[in-house]
Design a protein around this motif. Sequence first.
Motif, PDB file in Angstrom:
ATOM      1  N   ILE A   4      14.618  53.321  60.206  1.00 52.77           N
ATOM      2  CA  ILE A   4      13.739  54.476  60.018  1.00 52.77           C
ATOM      3  C   ILE A   4      13.210  54.998  61.344  1.00 52.77           C
ATOM      4  O   ILE A   4      12.816  54.230  62.229  1.00 52.77           O
ATOM      5  N   ALA A   5      13.180  56.327  61.452  1.00 52.25           N
ATOM      6  CA  ALA A   5      12.564  56.989  62.602  1.00 52.25           C
ATOM      7  C   ALA A   5      11.671  58.117  62.099  1.00 52.25           C
ATOM      8  O   ALA A   5      11.838  58.619  60.980  1.00 52.25           O
ATOM      9  N   VAL A   6      10.734  58.503  62.936  1.00 52.56           N
ATOM     10  CA  VAL A   6       9.885  59.667  62.701  1.00 52.56           C
ATOM     11  C   VAL A   6      10.062  60.588  63.892  1.00 52.56           C
ATOM     12  O   VAL A   6       9.881  60.167  65.038  1.00 52.56           O
ATOM     13  N   TYR A   7      10.461  61.831  63.639  1.00 53.42           N
ATOM     14  CA  TYR A   7      10.626  62.796  64.729  1.00 53.42           C
ATOM     15  C   TYR A   7       9.390  63.701  64.723  1.00 53.42           C
ATOM     16  O   TYR A   7       9.236  64.546  63.876  1.00 53.42           O
ATOM     17  N   GLY A  24       5.786  46.321  57.396  1.00 58.02           N
ATOM     18  CA  GLY A  24       6.659  45.354  58.052  1.00 58.02           C
ATOM     19  C   GLY A  24       8.018  45.875  58.453  1.00 58.02           C
ATOM     20  O   GLY A  24       8.931  45.082  58.727  1.00 58.02           O
ATOM     21  N   LEU A  25       8.178  47.201  58.526  1.00 55.42           N
ATOM     22  CA  LEU A  25       9.472  47.789  58.863  1.00 55.42           C
ATOM     23  C   LEU A  25       9.436  48.384  60.263  1.00 55.42           C
ATOM     24  O   LEU A  25       8.470  49.069  60.620  1.00 55.42           O
ATOM     25  N   PRO A  26      10.459  48.165  61.065  1.00 58.07           N
ATOM     26  CA  PRO A  26      10.505  48.778  62.394  1.00 58.07           C
ATOM     27  C   PRO A  26      10.559  50.299  62.289  1.00 58.07           C
ATOM     28  O   PRO A  26      11.119  50.852  61.325  1.00 58.07           O
ATOM     29  N   CYS A  27       9.974  50.977  63.261  1.00 58.35           N
ATOM     30  CA  CYS A  27       9.957  52.441  63.249  1.00 58.35           C
ATOM     31  C   CYS A  27      10.044  52.964  64.676  1.00 58.35           C
ATOM     32  O   CYS A  27       9.336  52.488  65.567  1.00 58.35           O
ATOM     33  N   THR A  28      10.896  53.955  64.868  1.00 61.39           N
ATOM     34  CA  THR A  28      10.991  54.656  66.139  1.00 61.39           C
ATOM     35  C   THR A  28      10.370  56.031  65.992  1.00 61.39           C
ATOM     36  O   THR A  28      10.704  56.764  65.052  1.00 61.39           O
ATOM     37  N   VAL A  29       9.453  56.382  66.894  1.00 59.51           N
ATOM     38  CA  VAL A  29       8.819  57.696  66.890  1.00 59.51           C
ATOM     39  C   VAL A  29       9.328  58.478  68.088  1.00 59.51           C
ATOM     40  O   VAL A  29       9.260  58.004  69.226  1.00 59.51           O
ATOM     41  N   ILE A  30       9.842  59.683  67.832  1.00 60.11           N
ATOM     42  CA  ILE A  30      10.343  60.540  68.896  1.00 60.11           C
ATOM     43  C   ILE A  30       9.341  61.672  69.130  1.00 60.11           C
ATOM     44  O   ILE A  30       9.023  62.433  68.214  1.00 60.11           O
ATOM     45  N   THR A 167      14.110  55.238  46.932  1.00 58.85           N
ATOM     46  CA  THR A 167      14.091  53.797  47.188  1.00 58.85           C
ATOM     47  C   THR A 167      13.191  53.466  48.379  1.00 58.85           C
ATOM     48  O   THR A 167      12.372  52.534  48.326  1.00 58.85           O
ATOM     49  N   LEU A 168      13.332  54.234  49.462  1.00 57.21           N
ATOM     50  CA  LEU A 168      12.511  53.979  50.643  1.00 57.21           C
ATOM     51  C   LEU A 168      11.039  54.239  50.352  1.00 57.21           C
ATOM     52  O   LEU A 168      10.165  53.433  50.724  1.00 57.21           O
ATOM     53  N   LEU A 169      10.730  55.347  49.689  1.00 58.12           N
ATOM     54  CA  LEU A 169       9.336  55.673  49.406  1.00 58.12           C
ATOM     55  C   LEU A 169       8.693  54.644  48.479  1.00 58.12           C
ATOM     56  O   LEU A 169       7.513  54.314  48.625  1.00 58.12           O
ATOM     57  N   GLU A 170       9.467  54.128  47.543  1.00 54.02           N
ATOM     58  CA  GLU A 170       8.945  53.069  46.676  1.00 54.02           C
ATOM     59  C   GLU A 170       8.681  51.797  47.472  1.00 54.02           C
ATOM     60  O   GLU A 170       7.688  51.094  47.235  1.00 54.02           O
ATOM     61  N   GLN A 175       3.668  57.032  45.605  1.00 48.53           N
ATOM     62  CA  GLN A 175       3.842  57.647  44.295  1.00 48.53           C
ATOM     63  C   GLN A 175       4.597  58.955  44.512  1.00 48.53           C
ATOM     64  O   GLN A 175       4.172  59.791  45.318  1.00 48.53           O
ATOM     65  N   VAL A 176       5.714  59.144  43.818  1.00 45.04           N
ATOM     66  CA  VAL A 176       6.619  60.252  44.111  1.00 45.04           C
ATOM     67  C   VAL A 176       6.719  61.217  42.938  1.00 45.04           C
ATOM     68  O   VAL A 176       6.809  60.798  41.775  1.00 45.04           O
ATOM     69  N   VAL A 177       6.666  62.508  43.246  1.00 47.37           N
ATOM     70  CA  VAL A 177       7.020  63.540  42.274  1.00 47.37           C
ATOM     71  C   VAL A 177       8.224  64.284  42.834  1.00 47.37           C
ATOM     72  O   VAL A 177       8.330  64.482  44.049  1.00 47.37           O
ATOM     73  N   VAL A 178       9.145  64.670  41.968  1.00 45.12           N
ATOM     74  CA  VAL A 178      10.381  65.330  42.391  1.00 45.12           C
ATOM     75  C   VAL A 178      10.406  66.752  41.863  1.00 45.12           C
ATOM     76  O   VAL A 178      10.201  66.979  40.661  1.00 45.12           O
ATOM     77  N   LEU A 179      10.626  67.711  42.758  1.00 44.08           N
ATOM     78  CA  LEU A 179      10.806  69.109  42.367  1.00 44.08           C
ATOM     79  C   LEU A 179      12.286  69.435  42.450  1.00 44.08           C
ATOM     80  O   LEU A 179      12.917  69.206  43.490  1.00 44.08           O
TER      81      LEU A 179
END
Length: 312
Positions: A4-7, A24-30, A167-170, A175-179
């Motif tokens: 996972i990354a965040v741009y 507990g998940l690694p994250c790269t921020v750009i 899957t990732l958001l869970e 809590q997810v809503v889908v449009l």
Amino acid sequence: MERIAVYGAGTIGSCQATLIIGNGLPCTVIGHSGRGLERCRKSIEQNWDDLIAEGLATEGNKQAAMALVTITNDPAALQEHTFVFEAVAEGTEEKRAVYETIERNAAPNVVIASCTSSIDAEILAGLVSHPERLLIAHPFQPVHMLPLVEVVRHEKTAEDTVARTLTLLETLHRQVVVLNRSVPGFLVNRFAQALFRESIYLIEQGVTTAADIDRAVKYAVGMRYASIGLLEYFDAVGYELESAIAKNVYPDLCGTRELQQLVLDGLASGKTGQAAGQGLYDWSQKGADDFRRRKQSPYFAGVKEWTMPDVK
């Protein structure tokens, strides 16, 4: 598991990173500037200090989490990342350039999840080479605390892209809503704009004050719909009674499609809200730390669900 990354290293990006490493998940921020990267790191650390102050995390959790985040302005760090939350400014040309960078540097099957709150998903789909792997995952501030995410697909979004995103958001305890298609404001901002419009109208008409509107929303609307759903309540009241109420109320509701005079006057005078020190409230009379805490407090219990890392 996705890499996972965040741009984007602004407020949304730093809070999104806080949530990821908090589970507990690694994250790269750009980011794009040294100053922005340092501000991002300080924001993440402040988020952790707030959690520690509430007894929701320990210094050990913070240290372990901070060891999981990489904050850089080098897009090459996206190599082998399979899921990128895009959290840059709301401009299509800026996003186009970011998407090109992501697709050039990340894994071939990368999913791009835009955090946009205002741009149509179909427009974003036209900015990428692989629209089937792009959708919107719109979070709410503070992103690491408020659990709702609006997932918005477009005509070409692949089912696998939606499945991977859910899957990732869970995993992140969202809590997810889908449009199924994009509409202006998605769900929550549509509801908010309707309330804002009616509230400003009532103030302009001299019916009541900003403070009393906030009191009514907090202690009736907010508390009621925190435990039962809006449309559960509609069904519980029943169509007959709701129809009678609607016939009385609908004709008197604000129906303007223009910005209201109160807002125009604020824009002209520079009294534009919290950042300006004056809006509907005099913010010099309100503590910033108290407001930040109150903004987060309804969501403290949810942090207990995180899969927090700890020092070994």
